[in-house]
Design an enzyme around this catalytic site. Structure first.
Site, mmCIF file in Angstrom:
data_model
loop_
_atom_site.group_PDB
_atom_site.id
_atom_site.type_symbol
_atom_site.label_atom_id
_atom_site.label_comp_id
_atom_site.label_asym_id
_atom_site.label_seq_id
_atom_site.Cartn_x
_atom_site.Cartn_y
_atom_site.Cartn_z
ATOM 1 N N HIS A 64 0.849 -1.206 0.000
ATOM 2 C CA HIS A 64 0.000 0.000 0.000
ATOM 3 C C HIS A 64 0.883 1.254 0.000
ATOM 4 O O HIS A 64 0.641 2.204 0.744
ATOM 5 C CB HIS A 64 -0.943 -0.007 1.209
ATOM 6 C CG HIS A 64 -1.889 -1.176 1.217
ATOM 7 N ND1 HIS A 64 -3.127 -1.144 0.604
ATOM 8 C CD2 HIS A 64 -1.764 -2.416 1.747
ATOM 9 C CE1 HIS A 64 -3.723 -2.316 0.768
ATOM 10 N NE2 HIS A 64 -2.921 -3.101 1.439
ATOM 11 N N TYR A 330 3.791 -5.015 9.866
ATOM 12 C CA TYR A 330 3.686 -3.553 9.822
ATOM 13 C C TYR A 330 4.840 -2.914 10.592
ATOM 14 O O TYR A 330 5.401 -1.900 10.168
ATOM 15 C CB TYR A 330 2.366 -3.097 10.442
ATOM 16 C CG TYR A 330 1.121 -3.371 9.621
ATOM 17 C CD1 TYR A 330 1.136 -4.239 8.529
ATOM 18 C CD2 TYR A 330 -0.084 -2.780 9.960
ATOM 19 C CE1 TYR A 330 -0.006 -4.496 7.804
ATOM 20 C CE2 TYR A 330 -1.244 -3.029 9.229
ATOM 21 C CZ TYR A 330 -1.192 -3.890 8.154
ATOM 22 O OH TYR A 330 -2.330 -4.135 7.434
#
Length: 358
Positions: A64, A330
């Site tokens: 992303h 993440y």
């Protein structure tokens, strides 16, 4: 009176005990890091695979990577407070910093390259707690475990000869993973939209809402837009999503309704590849209002790690194995990109006062 000096054999046993403790610690750290178990799946290996597929773009997220910052508030209507004691669900406003994005590691990819869009949000509650969530414009996740996701990344690696994934490897992967059927059925009809504003975004993993008395309810959530004027992306404009968002916000705020679905006792809670029946009880617990946007290179979302396991009191993680894997990946991606921002000439430097440490 002073104590007698330890005998040599006692000193030997002490040093052996200390050495054993240090060795156990080293082994533990080695195992967690994957150093002593090279075949064990780690967050680093997952992020390495994302990086291999998307290329190295210093200072950007490994997935992303292309996105835009947004900011606004959530107007709770109080309907969620029956099932969760979190103050975010009481009647009133909670500010958030968010981010729209498209999947992939290339921050310069055309907006129409994939049909999926994502929305990530960080709510800042008045009591100092936070709620972070990452949602996608698809009904299910392709696979149910981190290992299967890693295998999917491997099967999707670009062929050096063509620059695209090998169809035979992808076919073999999907053949070995029948749980991907629901996702593949959606992909067959999905088309890239021309606006972030007209998409619904689903939190594909289940969580638990916790009442004031401690009763837990398995839930999933989705944000549904008030804007419905979906259209195909304009030809020749590779950045139409950000341009469209700016145009819409210049005319006024954008709104989504936060819909929370409660599971029945037999619904799968720990498997993101399975949908719940459409007749499950669903509550409209309030409205998301986006008021502004800003480029991610300098915007407030740049240094936020949208870890979905950062939750306020009143929301808890389920046993879905994808959740801890997302959290760890993440964190690894965050450390890589902020370290690169600090050392790559010309890259924007991370502001330590805004960094969200995993």
């Amino acid at each position: 009176m002073s104590e007698p000096a330890p005998k040599p054999q006692h000193l030997l046993w002490r040093w052996c005990a200390i050495g054993s403790a240090v060795l156990l610690l080293a082994v533990a750290f080695g195992y967690v890091g994957g150093w002593l178990a090279p075949k064990r799946l780690t967050a680093q290996r997952i992020v390495d695979a994302l990086q291999h597929n998307g290329g190295v773009h210093p200072g950007y997220r490994r997935n992303h990577a292309k996105g835009i910052c947004v900011a606004g508030y959530f107007e709770g209507n109080g309907a969620g407070s029956e099932f969760s004691r979190s103050e975010v669900f009481t009647a009133g406003r909670t500010p958030f910093v968010g981010r729209f994005a498209v999947p992939g590691g290339n921050p310069y990819a055309p907006d129409g390259s994939v049909p999926i869009r994502s929305m990530a949000l960080r709510f800042s509650l008045a009591n100092g707690q936070q709620w972070r969530t990452g949602m996608n414009s698809m009904p299910v996740f392709p696979v149910s475990t981190p290992q299967a996701f890693y295998e999917q990344l491997q099967a999707s690696q670009p062929d050096p000869a063509t620059g695209k994934p090998d169809p035979s490897r992808l076919k073999a992967f999907f053949g070995q993973h029948p749980e991907t059927a629901a996702f593949l059925a959606w992909v067959k009809t999905a088309k890239p939209s021309a606006s972030y504003a007209t998409e619904s975004y689903s939190g594909l993993n289940a969580f638990y809402f916790v009442e004031a008395k401690g009763v837990r309810h398995a839930v999933r959530w989705q944000v549904v837009p008030e804007a419905k004027d979906a259209a195909p992306g304009p030809a020749g404009d590779t950045d139409y999503l950000a341009n469209d968002l700016r145009t819409r916000l210049a005319a006024g705020p954008l709104r989504w309704h936060l819909m929370v679905t409660l599971a029945a006792p037999d619904d799968p809670v720990d498997d993101a590849t399975k949908v719940w029946p459409a007749d499950r009880k669903t509550l409209d617990v309030g409205t998301l209002v986006i008021e502004s946007e800003q480029a991610q290179e300098s915007g407030p979302c740049r240094d936020i790690n949208y870890d979905p396991t950062v939750l306020p009191d009143g929301i808890e993680v389920s046993g879905d194995p994808l959740l801890p894997a997302r959290s760890a990946a993440y964190a690894d991606s965050y450390l890589r990109r902020t370290g690169e921002e600090a050392h790559v000439p010309g890259a924007a430097h991370a502001d330590p006062s805004r960094q969200e440490h995993p």
